[in-house]
Design an enzyme around this catalytic site. Structure first.
Site, short mmCIF file in Angstrom:
data_model
loop_
_atom_site.label_atom_id
_atom_site.label_comp_id
_atom_site.label_asym_id
_atom_site.label_seq_id
_atom_site.Cartn_x
_atom_site.Cartn_y
_atom_site.Cartn_z
N HIS A 117 0.80 -1.05 -0.04
CA HIS A 117 -0.18 0.12 0.02
C HIS A 117 0.85 1.39 0.07
CE1 HIS A 117 0.27 0.68 4.51
NE2 HIS A 117 0.32 -0.60 4.62
N ASP A 151 6.32 0.46 6.60
CA ASP A 151 4.96 0.33 6.34
C ASP A 151 4.49 1.53 5.43
OD1 ASP A 151 2.31 -0.57 6.66
OD2 ASP A 151 2.15 0.40 8.81
N GLU A 200 -4.83 1.93 2.63
CA GLU A 200 -4.95 0.64 3.57
C GLU A 200 -4.86 1.10 5.13
OE1 GLU A 200 -3.49 -2.57 6.45
OE2 GLU A 200 -2.51 -0.52 5.94
N GLU A 201 -4.37 2.29 5.34
CA GLU A 201 -4.19 2.55 6.73
C GLU A 201 -5.60 3.14 7.43
OE1 GLU A 201 -1.92 1.74 8.44
OE2 GLU A 201 -0.03 1.89 7.47
N ASP A 222 3.10 -6.55 3.19
CA ASP A 222 2.70 -5.24 4.34
C ASP A 222 2.95 -5.96 5.66
OD1 ASP A 222 1.70 -3.07 5.13
OD2 ASP A 222 -0.27 -3.67 5.15
N HIS A 278 4.06 2.42 12.48
CA HIS A 278 3.29 4.10 12.71
C HIS A 278 3.94 4.79 13.69
CE1 HIS A 278 -0.67 1.20 11.78
NE2 HIS A 278 -0.02 1.07 11.13
#
Lengths: 460, 460
Positions: free
Chosen positions: A282, A294, A328-329, A356, A427
């Protein structure tokens, strides 16, 4: 394992091997040479790694709806166009546009005041300029919350990762309900805010953001992640002073949806072009850090798979598509859109592989498919083992490819890199290019390319 | 692998399994539970990681003969004494004492002057205060050197790692002859100095030190490692200006030997105390950085193996010894001394496991032993596989345990962690505590403890 089981497995294995020639005219000797060449090429190339550097350093964090996400779409489209693929195109999709605003303030206000790192959860409402100040009720699960009086208070979800799990993703899965479901559950009981222990194995001073979800009819209360060190401190201070207050200020907000895109590049199959193999990651990331592991690595690895085919002159029998999914997030709109269009066009996907889980040393693949598909992958065990790809187990897939499930007999496959460090960075502001090792990332790309190659040759 | 071979392997495997009950009364169900508990304990403990922090941050780099090496001996002895082992003792050994002195200066002097990072190779002589300035001859192997006129010049060994190797140790093995043998070979042909491309896969600005060797009767000429970025630059500048000069200044020197020690801790076996299993790493490190991955982690993991046995109340049937060897980096005196004393005392070592490849996620073990020993380890394959220990291959061992070879039928076993990042840090200023991930290190310790447990139960 008991001896009896061991023998049974062995015999099952024997049956499989003997049955192989009937299943497909495979040529393991030739495949072994091709796969070795794929690794040789990947391990000596710097293209993908330098592309990742550009994506992370020049474009940076790229939350859905942000100017950086738009720049990432344009740039990754251009990267693929420059490769001379058979087709490069965009797939329009409306995405949520959540904006963090100023850096959040989090403070424990007990006998003394102590600033701690917090980060608003994605989708959260803000606190208003004056911030939110309230007493804190610590709980360790949604279940425990039920028996607590939290009216007018901030609920503090503090269940840590269970570090006994070998795969960190399992520990994440065992804790993340607090982040996803905490705010709604707390609001239903009259809480005014939520802080959630960061989703990581490590003791750190950085907060790990991630999405949360509100529910229609339930008040939207501000929700933030607190660093694990902050969580430990808060828990300790609460034991001394149950009446202490927590102050949080954040001016995040959700703005109107924005037009964005999945970015798709394709090499047409020579024999069965209608059979499609997707390899993807993503393109969006959280707004903190650089979205390196990520999922910058997953995107660059997916493009790298196509580059390897092109550079080595491998003409795949089936069509290979690299897909950079958007959103995606905090919405999965790109994945949903891709599946929707595939269905509308009557496309036949035979496999979709998602990367991912970070750009770390590859360990294998998780296969969500039927028995035949899984058995077929197992016939390639000896081709993949020399590259450390031992984990060929059932289960897997990925968020973006998930919506394809049920369209024909597509197998959903999750690329599995080593998981130990992933949640150190996940994140956060420290998910940066510097945390990616070129060789590890390229071994991953070569692993994906090898599996794609085998599927493109023999189907699934 | 061809089908025929596959079937043959399968049948061999079947024979092995069927033969197992006759070989030893193993109890895989119970062992599986014990091993799971070992991992549970290791993954939730911070003792070893905090000990590593102390070793790297409070003691720091600890080259043989240095005050820090002496401090590491005292401290690690105390750490083991505090654990209540059956026996903790020192084993005296005289070690070389090489001292780097001031930070080295390396400079390319062509049309412009360009400073580059260099680090004197261990054992090297200095250049004198004025430094050494000479023209440079670039070669890529000891073989190529033979045809070059290098009289009065500096020889620049610039063969990079072959990045196509999956295991970085193999690439290291294919390049390190330049560092070990370059200075003598160059001196024999009249060269006045040597610079060697750093032993790493990566492009970096840091120089990787490491030992070199002089030869009696051949002039000792100064030798330094140059960073890979520096090497690239020098090579490029030489193409434009073959007459450019390289300036190097280093005041390293070898001082008289110093008394030092191997540090040994022991849990006596309950049934066969005379059968000894060694688990070890080396306590000395290079003087740059903190010697975290090389080999602080190996030492702390070895002590952790004993801690796990103590903490879990496992009483091993055979004797387990954690050995912190001294002087692996520039002399191997500790390893030689240990083997010499073992022989003199008529000790019976059945296995020696060394962890000296970094504190990364474990992948398996390399076994240097006879067919029976290797087959025995393979009977534990299914017990180790759930923890990602798939690489159970022949070959392995470690420098410090090497001298034990041939004493009875001791199996030499090398712990094999993931190798991708090791040579990013190896022998440099960036081999620091921060590069170690607690979980990866502890998974390694648990892997070693699990194998030690199985050997202590069933012998080898």
């Amino acid at each position: 394992m008991l001896l009896k089981n061991k023998l049974r497995n062995l015999l099952a294995g024997a049956a499989l091997v003997v049955a192989m020639p009937a299943m497909a005219q495979q040529n393991p000797a030739a495949d072994s040479v091709t796969i070795r060449k794929i690794y040789d090429n990947a391990l000596t190339s710097y293209k993908s790694y330098e592309d990742l550097r550009y994506l992370t350093k020049n474009i940076g964090a790229r939350l859905s709806g942000s100017p950086q996400a738009a720049a990432a779409v344009d740039w990754s489209k251009k990267v693929m166009e420059d490769m001379g693929l058979d087709r490069v195109y965009l797939q329009e999709v409306m995405v949520p546009h959540w904006v963090r605003g100023e850096k959040e303030v989090g403070r424990i206000e007990g006998k003394k005041k102590q600033d701690v790192a917090i980060a608003a959860l994605g989708s959260s409402v803000g606190t208003g300029k004056k911030g939110l100040r309230a007493e804190v009720v610590e709980v360790h699960s949604l279940e425990e919350l039920k028996n607590k009086d939290v009216k007018g208070k901030i609920v503090f979800f503090n269940r840590p990762f269970d570090n006994k799990h070998i795969q960190t993703g399992t520990a994440y899965g065992g804790a993340v309900d607090q982040r996803g479901g905490g705010p709604v559950a707390a609001a239903k009981q009259g809480a005014v805010g939520v802080i959630v222990r960061s989703m990581t194995n490590d003791y750190q001073d950085v907060a790990h953001t991630g999405n949360t979800k509100y529910q229609e009819g339930v008040e939207k209360i501000p929700a933030a992640a607190i660093s694990t060190n902050g969580a430990e401190m808060l828990s300790k201070m609460l034991k001394d002073d149950a009446k202490l207050k927590f102050f949080m200020r954040m001016n995040c907000e959700t703005q109107p949806d924005v037009k964005s895109y999945n970015v798709i590049g394709e090499i047409k199959g020579t024999e069965k072009p209608e059979e499609i193999i997707v390899v993807g990651g993503h393109l969006d990331s959280w707004d903190l850090g650089e979205g390196a592991h990520d999922d910058g690595t997953g995107c660059m690895q997916s493009i790298e798979v196509l580059r390897l085919f092109k550079d080595m002159g491998i003409k795949p029998k089936r069509t290979i598509r690299a897909v950079m999914f958007m959103n995606e997030e905090n919405g999965l709109r790109g994945g949903l859109k891709y599946a929707e269009e595939a269905k509308a066009k009557g496309e036949k996907h035979i496999a979709a592989i998602e990367s991912d889980a970070g750009g770390f040393t590859p360990r294998g693949f998780g296969i969500d498919g039927n028995d035949g598909q899984y058995s077929k992958v197992l016939t390639w065990k000896n081709l993949l083992a020399p590259y450390g790809l031992h984990d060929l187990t059932r289960g897997g897939g990925g968020a973006d490819i998930g919506p394809l499930k049920g369209q024909g007999t597509v197998a959903l496959i999750g690329f599995r890199p080593d998981s130990q460090r992933y949640f150190d960075y996940h994140h956060t502001v420290i998910d940066t290019f510097e945390q990616v090792n070129r060789r590890e990332m390229q071994l991953g790309a070569a692993s994906m390319a090898s599996l794609v190659y085998l599927i493109s040759e023999y189907g699934l």
